[in-house]
Design a protein around this motif. Structure first.
Motif, PDB file in Angstrom:
ATOM      1  N   ASP A  93      99.090 -59.218  65.826  1.00  0.00           N
ATOM      2  CA  ASP A  93      99.019 -60.373  66.539  1.00  0.00           C
ATOM      3  C   ASP A  93      97.536 -60.936  66.423  1.00  0.00           C
ATOM      4  N   PRO A  94      97.212 -61.546  65.186  1.00  0.00           N
ATOM      5  CA  PRO A  94      95.557 -61.673  65.042  1.00  0.00           C
ATOM      6  C   PRO A  94      94.838 -62.646  66.021  1.00  0.00           C
ATOM      7  N   SER A  95      95.728 -63.661  66.462  1.00  0.00           N
ATOM      8  CA  SER A  95      95.048 -64.646  67.315  1.00  0.00           C
ATOM      9  C   SER A  95      94.732 -64.244  68.842  1.00  0.00           C
ATOM     10  N   ARG A  96      95.362 -62.794  69.096  1.00  0.00           N
ATOM     11  CA  ARG A  96      95.258 -62.330  70.298  1.00  0.00           C
ATOM     12  C   ARG A  96      93.871 -62.615  71.268  1.00  0.00           C
ATOM     13  N   SER A  97      92.858 -62.137  70.573  1.00  0.00           N
ATOM     14  CA  SER A  97      91.433 -62.160  71.001  1.00  0.00           C
ATOM     15  C   SER A  97      91.153 -63.452  71.363  1.00  0.00           C
ATOM     16  N   ASP A  98      91.294 -64.451  70.365  1.00  0.00           N
ATOM     17  CA  ASP A  98      91.024 -65.839  70.520  1.00  0.00           C
ATOM     18  C   ASP A  98      91.912 -66.616  71.598  1.00  0.00           C
ATOM     19  N   ARG A  99      93.002 -66.093  71.840  1.00  0.00           N
ATOM     20  CA  ARG A  99      93.801 -66.665  72.886  1.00  0.00           C
ATOM     21  C   ARG A  99      93.513 -66.383  74.048  1.00  0.00           C
ATOM     22  N   GLU A 100      92.952 -64.975  74.170  1.00  0.00           N
ATOM     23  CA  GLU A 100      92.536 -64.522  75.654  1.00  0.00           C
ATOM     24  C   GLU A 100      91.298 -65.044  76.199  1.00  0.00           C
ATOM     25  N   SER A 101      90.303 -65.232  75.027  1.00  0.00           N
ATOM     26  CA  SER A 101      89.085 -65.784  75.576  1.00  0.00           C
ATOM     27  C   SER A 101      89.378 -67.343  76.088  1.00  0.00           C
ATOM     28  N   LEU A 102      90.140 -68.210  75.063  1.00  0.00           N
ATOM     29  CA  LEU A 102      90.443 -69.321  75.367  1.00  0.00           C
ATOM     30  C   LEU A 102      91.250 -69.427  76.592  1.00  0.00           C
ATOM     31  N   GLY A 103      92.148 -68.654  77.025  1.00  0.00           N
ATOM     32  CA  GLY A 103      93.048 -68.565  78.072  1.00  0.00           C
ATOM     33  C   GLY A 103      92.160 -68.859  79.379  1.00  0.00           C
ATOM     34  N   LEU A 104      90.941 -67.908  79.274  1.00  0.00           N
ATOM     35  CA  LEU A 104      90.239 -67.534  80.612  1.00  0.00           C
ATOM     36  C   LEU A 104      89.406 -68.787  80.478  1.00  0.00           C
ATOM     37  N   LYS A 105      88.736 -69.618  79.589  1.00  0.00           N
ATOM     38  CA  LYS A 105      88.229 -70.786  79.660  1.00  0.00           C
ATOM     39  C   LYS A 105      88.998 -71.814  80.404  1.00  0.00           C
ATOM     40  N   VAL A 106      90.428 -71.782  79.873  1.00  0.00           N
ATOM     41  CA  VAL A 106      91.150 -73.109  80.344  1.00  0.00           C
ATOM     42  C   VAL A 106      91.497 -72.987  81.656  1.00  0.00           C
ATOM     43  N   LEU A 107      91.428 -71.634  82.003  1.00  0.00           N
ATOM     44  CA  LEU A 107      91.827 -71.200  83.541  1.00  0.00           C
ATOM     45  C   LEU A 107      90.382 -71.708  84.544  1.00  0.00           C
ATOM     46  N   LEU A 108      89.136 -71.492  83.959  1.00  0.00           N
ATOM     47  CA  LEU A 108      87.982 -71.764  84.551  1.00  0.00           C
ATOM     48  C   LEU A 108      88.020 -72.983  84.644  1.00  0.00           C
ATOM     49  N   PHE A 109      88.202 -73.949  83.491  1.00  0.00           N
ATOM     50  CA  PHE A 109      88.137 -75.451  83.659  1.00  0.00           C
ATOM     51  C   PHE A 109      89.005 -75.863  84.687  1.00  0.00           C
ATOM     52  N   LEU A 110      90.227 -75.400  84.544  1.00  0.00           N
ATOM     53  CA  LEU A 110      91.207 -75.839  85.459  1.00  0.00           C
ATOM     54  C   LEU A 110      90.914 -76.010  87.006  1.00  0.00           C
ATOM     55  N   SER A 111      90.291 -74.560  87.473  1.00  0.00           N
ATOM     56  CA  SER A 111      90.010 -74.315  88.831  1.00  0.00           C
ATOM     57  C   SER A 111      88.621 -75.309  89.001  1.00  0.00           C
ATOM     58  N   VAL A 112      87.772 -75.620  88.024  1.00  0.00           N
ATOM     59  CA  VAL A 112      86.737 -76.438  88.453  1.00  0.00           C
ATOM     60  C   VAL A 112      87.579 -77.910  88.504  1.00  0.00           C
ATOM     61  N   PHE A 113      88.148 -78.317  87.914  1.00  0.00           N
ATOM     62  CA  PHE A 113      89.121 -79.660  87.790  1.00  0.00           C
ATOM     63  C   PHE A 113      89.739 -79.720  89.196  1.00  0.00           C
ATOM     64  N   VAL A 114      90.544 -78.716  89.497  1.00  0.00           N
ATOM     65  CA  VAL A 114      91.111 -78.584  90.828  1.00  0.00           C
ATOM     66  C   VAL A 114      90.380 -79.183  92.066  1.00  0.00           C
ATOM     67  N   PHE A 115      89.074 -78.463  91.988  1.00  0.00           N
ATOM     68  CA  PHE A 115      88.127 -78.528  92.962  1.00  0.00           C
ATOM     69  C   PHE A 115      87.505 -80.061  93.159  1.00  0.00           C
ATOM     70  N   VAL A 116      87.307 -80.667  91.988  1.00  0.00           N
ATOM     71  CA  VAL A 116      86.751 -81.932  91.974  1.00  0.00           C
ATOM     72  C   VAL A 116      87.977 -82.954  92.060  1.00  0.00           C
ATOM     73  N   THR A 117      89.221 -82.697  91.710  1.00  0.00           N
ATOM     74  CA  THR A 117      90.340 -83.520  92.115  1.00  0.00           C
ATOM     75  C   THR A 117      90.469 -83.445  93.636  1.00  0.00           C
ATOM     76  N   TYR A 118      90.235 -82.403  94.241  1.00  0.00           N
ATOM     77  CA  TYR A 118      90.597 -82.247  95.825  1.00  0.00           C
ATOM     78  C   TYR A 118      89.443 -83.144  96.396  1.00  0.00           C
ATOM     79  N   LEU A 119      87.967 -82.990  95.999  1.00  0.00           N
ATOM     80  CA  LEU A 119      86.985 -83.950  96.524  1.00  0.00           C
ATOM     81  C   LEU A 119      87.525 -85.287  96.365  1.00  0.00           C
ATOM     82  N   LEU A 120      87.992 -85.851  95.178  1.00  0.00           N
ATOM     83  CA  LEU A 120      88.147 -86.992  94.842  1.00  0.00           C
ATOM     84  C   LEU A 120      89.511 -87.664  96.045  1.00  0.00           C
ATOM     85  N   LYS A 121      90.334 -86.713  95.945  1.00  0.00           N
ATOM     86  CA  LYS A 121      91.294 -87.126  96.758  1.00  0.00           C
ATOM     87  C   LYS A 121      91.028 -87.353  98.228  1.00  0.00           C
ATOM     88  N   LYS A 122      90.049 -86.329  98.825  1.00  0.00           N
ATOM     89  CA  LYS A 122      89.495 -86.513 100.098  1.00  0.00           C
ATOM     90  C   LYS A 122      88.771 -87.951 100.200  1.00  0.00           C
TER      91      LYS A 122
END
Ligand code: HEC
Length: 256
Positions: free
Chosen positions: A220-249
């Motif tokens: 599974d050669p791309s596993r390491s890339d996938r895992e580090s990318l996955g973490l970045k995507v989750l981080l981005f989504l959590s920041v994005f959810v926060f911004v969306t929440y503020l916008l909604k308010k």
């Protein structure tokens, strides 16, 4: 009364933890691959190239991919690891023909690209350490994990000879341990034989770990890339959810 009860509980907890420590020592420690340990993967690749590639192939991986992933400079790779007949973009195949393999081993050595995924890295790690002398087998060795395996023990000069020592079982005639059922194996242990190897037990375990780790990466050669990318995507989504929440308010402030 409650004092007595707490003492009893503490006593049982102590016994439990002691037996857990004991069994962790006695029972084999599970091998977990580490895809980010490049030094281990590089050592695993070196062992694979020296000891395994003559018979096995890992055809779902290419030389260039391994050089990139394991941070090995292309020129160094070409000089030391690339076979004369191959180019960097090639898949990693073996030169042994199927007909030769059949004639020599009776079976075709399996492709190892997906082996660690099909079995498990831990299985490969234990398989390499489970060879023992058995004069009834064609290559003089058998394997406790995969009885009657046709693979010769190619790492024997590193590990040394190993023999099966069984308690409470009369040795079958002709050294035919292979005739034992799997349940009998649990009463047996593989211990050091007379001929010593070049490495200590600990060093050999490291060799087995590095090859198993390398094969886990190869499956599974791309596993390491996938895992580090996955973490970045989750981080981005959590920041994005926060911004969306503020916008909604902000949007609903005048309406609600
Ligand atoms: C001389 C040829 C040869 C070499 C060298 C060799 N193998 Fe094998 N290997 C075989 C053969 C033949 C089999 C098939 C055994 C069988 O199915 O009975 C096998 C089977 C295996 C299997 C088990 C497959 C399964 O699922 O049952 C693993 C894992 C394996 N080899 C790993 C390795 C590794 C790692 C190395 C290098 C350290 C290596 N082999 C070097 C011939 C070889």
């Amino acid at each position: 009364m409650s004092y007595l009860l707490s003492r009893v509980i503490v006593f049982f907890l102590l016994i439990l933890s002691a037996s857990a420590a004991l069994s962790a020592d006695v029972v084999h420690k599970k091998m977990t691959p580490n895809y980010d340990d490049k030094a281990s993967l590089q050592r695993g690749l070196a062992i694979y190239s020296n000891y395994c590639s003559g018979c096995h192939q890992i055809k779902y991986v290419r030389y260039s991919r391994i050089a990139d992933d394991l941070s090995i400079p292309k020129s160094l790779f070409e000089e030391n690891l690339l076979p004369k007949y191959a180019r960097m973009g090639d898949q990693i195949t073996s030169t042994m023909t199927k007909a030769d393999a059949k004639a020599w081993f009776g079976v075709i050595p399996p492709d190892l690209s997906l082996e660690a995924g099909r079995r498990s890295p831990d299985w490969v790690y234990r398989y390499l350490q489970s060879f023992y002398q058995d004069s009834s087998r064609p290559y003089g060795v058998n394997n406790a994990l995969s009885p009657d395996s046709m693979m010769p023990n190619v790492l024997e000069h590193l590990q040394g000879e190993r023999v099966l020592s069984c308690q409470g079982i009369t040795k079958p005639s002709g050294n035919k341990y292979s005739a034992l059922t799997n349940s009998s194996y649990s009463k047996c242990d593989i211990v050091d034989g007379v001929k010593k190897g070049q490495l200590t037990d600990q060093e050999f375990k490291q060799v087995a770990y590095d090859v198993a780790n390398f094969l886990a990466y190869a499956s599974d050669p791309s596993r390491s890339d996938r895992e580090s990318l996955g973490l970045k995507v989750l981080l981005f989504l959590s920041v994005f959810v926060f911004v969306t929440y503020l916008l909604k308010k902000e949007f609903w402030r005048d309406i609600a």
